[in-house]
Design a protein around this motif. Structure first.
Motif, PDB file in Angstrom:
ATOM      1  N   GLY A  31     -39.690  -7.866 -28.945  1.00 50.34           N
ATOM      2  CA  GLY A  31     -38.898  -8.740 -29.801  1.00 50.34           C
ATOM      3  C   GLY A  31     -39.216  -8.187 -31.331  1.00 50.34           C
ATOM      4  O   GLY A  31     -38.469  -7.988 -32.370  1.00 50.34           O
ATOM      5  N   ALA A  69     -30.846  -9.692 -34.425  1.00 48.45           N
ATOM      6  CA  ALA A  69     -30.846 -11.195 -33.846  1.00 48.45           C
ATOM      7  C   ALA A  69     -31.265 -11.103 -32.495  1.00 48.45           C
ATOM      8  O   ALA A  69     -31.972 -12.271 -32.356  1.00 48.45           O
ATOM      9  N   LEU A  70     -30.992 -10.199 -31.733  1.00 49.49           N
ATOM     10  CA  LEU A  70     -31.716 -10.050 -30.266  1.00 49.49           C
ATOM     11  C   LEU A  70     -33.365  -9.985 -30.305  1.00 49.49           C
ATOM     12  O   LEU A  70     -34.004 -10.812 -29.644  1.00 49.49           O
ATOM     13  N   ILE A  72     -35.065 -11.192 -32.668  1.00 47.62           N
ATOM     14  CA  ILE A  72     -35.518 -12.742 -33.221  1.00 47.62           C
ATOM     15  C   ILE A  72     -35.696 -13.709 -31.617  1.00 47.62           C
ATOM     16  O   ILE A  72     -36.395 -14.301 -31.673  1.00 47.62           O
ATOM     17  N   VAL A  73     -34.498 -13.438 -30.960  1.00 46.82           N
ATOM     18  CA  VAL A  73     -34.556 -14.475 -30.027  1.00 46.82           C
ATOM     19  C   VAL A  73     -35.388 -14.013 -28.757  1.00 46.82           C
ATOM     20  O   VAL A  73     -36.142 -14.927 -28.021  1.00 46.82           O
ATOM     21  N   ALA A  74     -35.691 -12.546 -28.600  1.00 44.36           N
ATOM     22  CA  ALA A  74     -36.793 -12.339 -27.713  1.00 44.36           C
ATOM     23  C   ALA A  74     -38.246 -12.645 -28.161  1.00 44.36           C
ATOM     24  O   ALA A  74     -38.877 -12.904 -27.467  1.00 44.36           O
ATOM     25  N   MET A  76     -38.932 -15.514 -29.749  1.00 43.20           N
ATOM     26  CA  MET A  76     -39.025 -17.025 -29.491  1.00 43.20           C
ATOM     27  C   MET A  76     -38.971 -16.838 -28.097  1.00 43.20           C
ATOM     28  O   MET A  76     -39.865 -17.990 -27.633  1.00 43.20           O
ATOM     29  N   THR A  77     -38.445 -16.161 -27.348  1.00 44.34           N
ATOM     30  CA  THR A  77     -38.517 -16.539 -25.649  1.00 44.34           C
ATOM     31  C   THR A  77     -39.860 -15.792 -25.236  1.00 44.34           C
ATOM     32  O   THR A  77     -40.217 -16.659 -24.370  1.00 44.34           O
ATOM     33  N   SER A  80     -42.374 -18.366 -25.748  1.00 46.69           N
ATOM     34  CA  SER A  80     -42.092 -19.757 -24.998  1.00 46.69           C
ATOM     35  C   SER A  80     -42.586 -19.453 -23.316  1.00 46.69           C
ATOM     36  O   SER A  80     -42.759 -20.307 -22.760  1.00 46.69           O
ATOM     37  N   ALA A  91     -34.575 -17.831 -19.253  1.00 49.08           N
ATOM     38  CA  ALA A  91     -34.120 -17.066 -20.586  1.00 49.08           C
ATOM     39  C   ALA A  91     -34.762 -15.839 -20.810  1.00 49.08           C
ATOM     40  O   ALA A  91     -34.171 -14.972 -21.757  1.00 49.08           O
ATOM     41  N   ILE A  95     -32.400 -12.558 -22.000  1.00 54.52           N
ATOM     42  CA  ILE A  95     -32.357 -11.844 -23.069  1.00 54.52           C
ATOM     43  C   ILE A  95     -33.084 -10.389 -22.965  1.00 54.52           C
ATOM     44  O   ILE A  95     -32.719  -9.633 -23.435  1.00 54.52           O
ATOM     45  N   TYR A 121     -37.743  -3.227 -20.868  1.00 57.68           N
ATOM     46  CA  TYR A 121     -37.093  -4.345 -20.438  1.00 57.68           C
ATOM     47  C   TYR A 121     -37.036  -4.232 -19.115  1.00 57.68           C
ATOM     48  O   TYR A 121     -36.882  -5.553 -18.505  1.00 57.68           O
TER      49      TYR A 121
END
Length: 139
Positions: A31, A69-70, A72-74, A76-77, A80, A91, A95, A121
């Motif tokens: 990410g 964008a991906l 940032i989401v990665a 955060m994921t 978590s 999730a 992602i 990945y």
């Protein structure tokens, strides 16, 4: 009539936690690298090679926004995933799959780096799919 025997915690629980933690760390790193790659492409799109006549043609700045964008989401994921909950694992697989596809589609722009990320990945998806806590009711 056979009764299922529940064995005490074995060596699988630490292994599952270790694989999931490693996948979470790899997703966080991926990410951050996606964010940096997106910023580089947005700020100075002449850094990357531009391939004419590519089927999935975007300008490099467009790929930069997608990777930002991906990323940032990665990030955060991935953060978590340290709680090792089911929704975070699902999730994370989703992602990582999107990041894998975006890396594949951006092969002409930065081929070596895209291949490295595809492998990373792919490992994250594998690790999140095989790691199960021992307390789960799945045999």
């Amino acid at each position: 009539m056979t009764q299922a025997v529940k064995h005490p915690a074995s060596h699988r629980e630490p292994l599952a936690a270790g694989i999931a933690t490693f996948a979470a760390v790899m997703l966080v790193i991926g990410g951050v690298l996606g964010i940096l790659r997106g910023i580089m492409a947005i700020a100075n799109d002449s850094v990357f090679v531009n391939t004419p006549d590519y089927v999935f043609e975007f300008n490099v700045e467009g790929w930069g926004w997608i990777h930002l964008a991906l990323g940032i989401v990665a990030l955060m994921t991935g953060l978590s995933l340290f709680k090792f909950t089911l929704w975070a694992r699902v999730a994370g697989v989703a992602i990582a799959g999107l990041l894998l596809v975006s890396s594949f589609l951006s092969l002409p722009y930065y081929p070596v780096w895209s291949v490295v990320l595809i492998a990373l990945y792919g490992f994250v998806i594998w690790a999140l799919c095989v790691a199960r806590p021992e307390s789960a009711d799945v045999p």
